[in-house]
Write a protein that holds these residues in place. Structure first.
Motif, PDB file in Angstrom:
ATOM      1  N   GLU A 134       8.370  -5.982 -32.337  1.00 56.17           N
ATOM      2  CA  GLU A 134       9.810  -6.274 -32.438  1.00 56.17           C
ATOM      3  C   GLU A 134      10.408  -6.427 -31.035  1.00 56.17           C
ATOM      4  O   GLU A 134      10.107  -5.656 -30.121  1.00 56.17           O
ATOM      5  CB  GLU A 134      10.500  -5.133 -33.172  1.00 56.17           C
ATOM      6  N   LEU A 135      11.276  -7.443 -30.880  1.00 58.77           N
ATOM      7  CA  LEU A 135      11.976  -7.644 -29.615  1.00 58.77           C
ATOM      8  C   LEU A 135      13.235  -6.785 -29.587  1.00 58.77           C
ATOM      9  O   LEU A 135      13.936  -6.649 -30.597  1.00 58.77           O
ATOM     10  CB  LEU A 135      12.339  -9.117 -29.434  1.00 58.77           C
ATOM     11  N   VAL A 136      13.519  -6.211 -28.430  1.00 66.88           N
ATOM     12  CA  VAL A 136      14.680  -5.334 -28.261  1.00 66.88           C
ATOM     13  C   VAL A 136      15.562  -5.908 -27.152  1.00 66.88           C
ATOM     14  O   VAL A 136      15.099  -6.123 -26.035  1.00 66.88           O
ATOM     15  CB  VAL A 136      14.248  -3.899 -27.890  1.00 66.88           C
ATOM     16  N   HIS A 137      16.833  -6.151 -27.469  1.00 66.02           N
ATOM     17  CA  HIS A 137      17.812  -6.587 -26.475  1.00 66.02           C
ATOM     18  C   HIS A 137      18.680  -5.390 -26.102  1.00 66.02           C
ATOM     19  O   HIS A 137      19.186  -4.687 -26.975  1.00 66.02           O
ATOM     20  CB  HIS A 137      18.687  -7.716 -27.040  1.00 66.02           C
ATOM     21  N   ASP A 138      18.849  -5.168 -24.809  1.00 70.28           N
ATOM     22  CA  ASP A 138      19.607  -4.010 -24.350  1.00 70.28           C
ATOM     23  C   ASP A 138      20.418  -4.402 -23.117  1.00 70.28           C
ATOM     24  O   ASP A 138      20.176  -5.445 -22.500  1.00 70.28           O
ATOM     25  CB  ASP A 138      18.652  -2.857 -24.026  1.00 70.28           C
ATOM     26  N   SER A 139      21.369  -3.551 -22.783  1.00 68.58           N
ATOM     27  CA  SER A 139      22.191  -3.794 -21.590  1.00 68.58           C
ATOM     28  C   SER A 139      22.305  -2.495 -20.801  1.00 68.58           C
ATOM     29  O   SER A 139      22.001  -1.418 -21.302  1.00 68.58           O
ATOM     30  CB  SER A 139      23.582  -4.304 -21.994  1.00 68.58           C
ATOM     31  N   TYR A 140      22.748  -2.625 -19.555  1.00 68.56           N
ATOM     32  CA  TYR A 140      22.861  -1.449 -18.695  1.00 68.56           C
ATOM     33  C   TYR A 140      24.069  -1.571 -17.768  1.00 68.56           C
ATOM     34  O   TYR A 140      24.531  -2.680 -17.467  1.00 68.56           O
ATOM     35  CB  TYR A 140      21.586  -1.272 -17.865  1.00 68.56           C
ATOM     36  N   ASP A 141      24.570  -0.431 -17.334  1.00 73.66           N
ATOM     37  CA  ASP A 141      25.540  -0.389 -16.244  1.00 73.66           C
ATOM     38  C   ASP A 141      24.812  -0.190 -14.913  1.00 73.66           C
ATOM     39  O   ASP A 141      25.129  -0.833 -13.909  1.00 73.66           O
ATOM     40  CB  ASP A 141      26.540   0.748 -16.463  1.00 73.66           C
ATOM     41  N   LYS A 142      23.850   0.733 -14.927  1.00 79.51           N
ATOM     42  CA  LYS A 142      23.004   0.989 -13.761  1.00 79.51           C
ATOM     43  C   LYS A 142      21.544   0.961 -14.216  1.00 79.51           C
ATOM     44  O   LYS A 142      21.219   1.451 -15.304  1.00 79.51           O
ATOM     45  CB  LYS A 142      23.313   2.348 -13.135  1.00 79.51           C
ATOM     46  N   LEU A 143      20.695   0.417 -13.365  1.00 79.95           N
ATOM     47  CA  LEU A 143      19.275   0.297 -13.700  1.00 79.95           C
ATOM     48  C   LEU A 143      18.433   0.927 -12.595  1.00 79.95           C
ATOM     49  O   LEU A 143      18.679   0.676 -11.407  1.00 79.95           O
ATOM     50  CB  LEU A 143      18.904  -1.185 -13.848  1.00 79.95           C
ATOM     51  N   ILE A 144      17.460   1.750 -12.972  1.00 81.14           N
ATOM     52  CA  ILE A 144      16.506   2.299 -12.012  1.00 81.14           C
ATOM     53  C   ILE A 144      15.136   1.726 -12.333  1.00 81.14           C
ATOM     54  O   ILE A 144      14.626   1.903 -13.440  1.00 81.14           O
ATOM     55  CB  ILE A 144      16.450   3.837 -12.061  1.00 81.14           C
ATOM     56  N   MET A 145      14.548   1.049 -11.354  1.00 84.03           N
ATOM     57  CA  MET A 145      13.224   0.461 -11.516  1.00 84.03           C
ATOM     58  C   MET A 145      12.178   1.429 -10.954  1.00 84.03           C
ATOM     59  O   MET A 145      12.179   1.747  -9.764  1.00 84.03           O
ATOM     60  CB  MET A 145      13.142  -0.862 -10.766  1.00 84.03           C
ATOM     61  N   ALA A 146      11.303   1.896 -11.819  1.00 83.23           N
ATOM     62  CA  ALA A 146      10.198   2.761 -11.396  1.00 83.23           C
ATOM     63  C   ALA A 146       8.914   2.225 -12.014  1.00 83.23           C
ATOM     64  O   ALA A 146       8.163   2.944 -12.676  1.00 83.23           O
ATOM     65  CB  ALA A 146      10.450   4.206 -11.808  1.00 83.23           C
ATOM     66  N   THR A 147       8.687   0.936 -11.781  1.00 81.21           N
ATOM     67  CA  THR A 147       7.589   0.229 -12.433  1.00 81.21           C
ATOM     68  C   THR A 147       6.252   0.457 -11.742  1.00 81.21           C
ATOM     69  O   THR A 147       5.213  -0.003 -12.236  1.00 81.21           O
ATOM     70  CB  THR A 147       7.891  -1.282 -12.489  1.00 81.21           C
ATOM     71  N   GLY A 148       6.252   1.121 -10.600  1.00 79.21           N
ATOM     72  CA  GLY A 148       5.009   1.509  -9.959  1.00 79.21           C
ATOM     73  C   GLY A 148       4.225   0.348  -9.380  1.00 79.21           C
ATOM     74  O   GLY A 148       4.791  -0.661  -8.927  1.00 79.21           O
ATOM     75  N   SER A 149       2.911   0.478  -9.417  1.00 81.33           N
ATOM     76  CA  SER A 149       2.026  -0.512  -8.812  1.00 81.33           C
ATOM     77  C   SER A 149       0.945  -0.907  -9.804  1.00 81.33           C
ATOM     78  O   SER A 149       0.741  -0.258 -10.823  1.00 81.33           O
ATOM     79  CB  SER A 149       1.382   0.074  -7.549  1.00 81.33           C
ATOM     80  N   ILE A 150       0.261  -1.980  -9.474  1.00 86.95           N
ATOM     81  CA  ILE A 150      -0.888  -2.411 -10.265  1.00 86.95           C
ATOM     82  C   ILE A 150      -2.101  -2.483  -9.351  1.00 86.95           C
ATOM     83  O   ILE A 150      -1.974  -2.668  -8.137  1.00 86.95           O
ATOM     84  CB  ILE A 150      -0.642  -3.760 -10.964  1.00 86.95           C
ATOM     85  N   THR A 151      -3.261  -2.344  -9.937  1.00 88.15           N
ATOM     86  CA  THR A 151      -4.488  -2.376  -9.154  1.00 88.15           C
ATOM     87  C   THR A 151      -4.712  -3.768  -8.582  1.00 88.15           C
ATOM     88  O   THR A 151      -4.597  -4.778  -9.288  1.00 88.15           O
ATOM     89  CB  THR A 151      -5.692  -1.988 -10.035  1.00 88.15           C
TER      90      THR A 151
END
Length: 436
Positions: free
Chosen positions: A83-100
């Motif tokens: 299922e696709l989820v649409h969302d919104s934000y006021d503030k966003l924190i990106m903690a997506t890390g790293s990939i090998t």
């Protein structure tokens, strides 16, 4: 999340996470292989349920497909239901890390060639180790060296392959690194440096042939422990990124978009020894940056003070700790670099036991400021690396370190602590103390 809950208790928090767990400590992989950690589930330092109980919407096993910074919107997919989820934000924190950073080696898709980063990969490595006996490890950074110890402790034969001139080259200079290499060899690890892997191929006896520029190795399995690259593609073209794709942040962990913050392996850090920005993905950095992002996301309260990239490992009972610049990196940064060594016991010989310590101290000959240090001992010297980290942070000189106030007791050290003594050796090399 903990900081947002603490400082902004009325905030409405939603977390999107691709996996079923959060906060896996990758050092758990080698500790599990070596038998020190019996259960990998114990290596997570946070649990989604504890946040759910506090009102956080934990959308686990959800993959964020896109972010629209202008519209403050997110498109994600539930990986279970699709299922696709649409969302919104006021503030966003990106903690997506790293990939090998998967190396381009022919045959790397072989199922007996495994990566080493995530918890799922750790489970795969552990399961394979029960069946296979001979292991090749590609990459001799911290992860590769620690993996080698883990496999040796579990009774495996290990070949450690490093394309650079010495192991731990990002953290140690050749003289100190050679001591680590000797220790690995003494414990049964075959170490190949200046060696590049060119191909993996199956053999008729069900083994894997590892073709390198030095020789061919026949093994049961291969563990890849290469470097990592920042996972910042969701924000490409929307916030400032460095040349290698790391997210550029200010001291509050804010990005060029005032409503987006970032932390962890996806970002750069302020590297104090060079007074510049650098990509140094470490768990210690991620924890501090994440804490700062949570504190500052709605009210910029606290700045980062930067880092010296202090690291440590326990290898076959010996503590290895490093902080700041190596001599090679200091030269590359155009410092007029000096090196001083200390080699001696950490406390008086009249004590029932003692242990040798080897320290390399790196300093700037022009300003006499301390730039870095590497140390090894059977004695626990990790906190001494932390002390040098503070010395670098504060811009102290070898003259100041030579007389830095350190406790004395025959239980712990000599009247002059070993950190004082290595600094005094540096002062002697520079023909005495600096007159001001």
């Amino acid at each position: 999340m903990k900081q947002i809950l603490k400082y902004y208790p009325d905030a409405d928090i939603t977390v999107y996470e691709r996996h079923a767990e959060i906060s896996y400590l990758s050092c758990g992989t080698y500790l599990h292989l070596g038998g020190e950690v019996k259960n990998l589930d114990d290596v997570f330092y946070a649990n989604p349920d504890e946040f759910t109980k506090q009102g956080v919407k934990m959308r686990m096993i959800h993959d964020v497909i896109s972010i629209n910074a202008k519209e403050h919107s997110i498109l994600a997919q539930n990986l279970k239901t699709k299922e696709l989820v649409h969302d919104s934000y006021d503030k966003l924190i990106m903690a997506t890390g790293s990939i090998t950073a998967i190396p381009a080696i022919s045959g790397i898709e072989n199922p007996k060639v495994m990566l080493c980063k995530t918890c799922d990969q750790a489970h795969e490595l552990y399961a394979a180790a029960k069946t296979y006996h001979t292991v090749a490890i590609v990459g001799a950074g911290y992860a590769g060296v620690e993996l080698a110890e883990g496999y040796i402790k579990s009774g495996h034969e290990v070949v450690l392959i490093e394309r650079g001139p010495h192991v731990l080259k990002e953290y140690m200079d050749p003289e100190m690194s050679k001591k680590v290499e000797i220790m690995l060899v003494e414990h049964g690890v075959k170490v190949l440096t200046n060696t590049t892997v060119t191909q993996f191929s199956d053999l008729k006896n069900e083994k894997v042939n590892v073709k390198t520029t030095s020789c061919d190795c026949s093994v049961d399995m291969v563990a890849i422990a290469p470097g990592v690259i920042p996972q910042s593609d969701l924000l490409k073209g929307q916030v400032d990124l460095s040349k290698n794709g790391a997210i550029v942040t200010d001291p509050y962990m804010g990005t060029s978009d005032p409503d987006i913050f970032a932390a962890g392996d996806a970002t750069e850090v302020r590297y104090n020894p060079t007074l510049g920005q650098a990509y140094i993905p470490l768990a210690s950095h991620a924890v501090r940056q994440g804490t700062l992002a949570g504190i500052n996301v709605l009210d910029k309260r606290l700045k980062s003070i930067g880092t010296q990239a202090t690291t440590g490992m326990l290898l076959f009972g010996k503590t290895i700790a490093c902080t700041g610049l190596t001599h090679e990196k200091a030269k590359a940064a155009n410092f007029n670099t000096g090196i001083a060594y200390y080699h001696g016991n950490y406390r008086p010989d009249f004590m029932p036991t003692t242990a040798e310590i080897t320290i390399e101290l790196v300093y700037d000959r022009n300003t006499r400021k301390v730039l870095g240090a590497q140390m090894m001992s059977d004695h626990e010297v990790s906190q001494s690396a932390n002390t040098i980290s503070v010395v670098i942070q504060n811009g102290n000189t070898i003259d100041e370190l030579a007389f830095l106030d350190m406790l004395f007791s025959p239980n712990f050290d000599e009247p002059f602590n070993y950190l004082n003594l290595v600094a005094q050796a540096a002062v002697d090399q520079e023909h005495g103390y600096w007159r001001k």
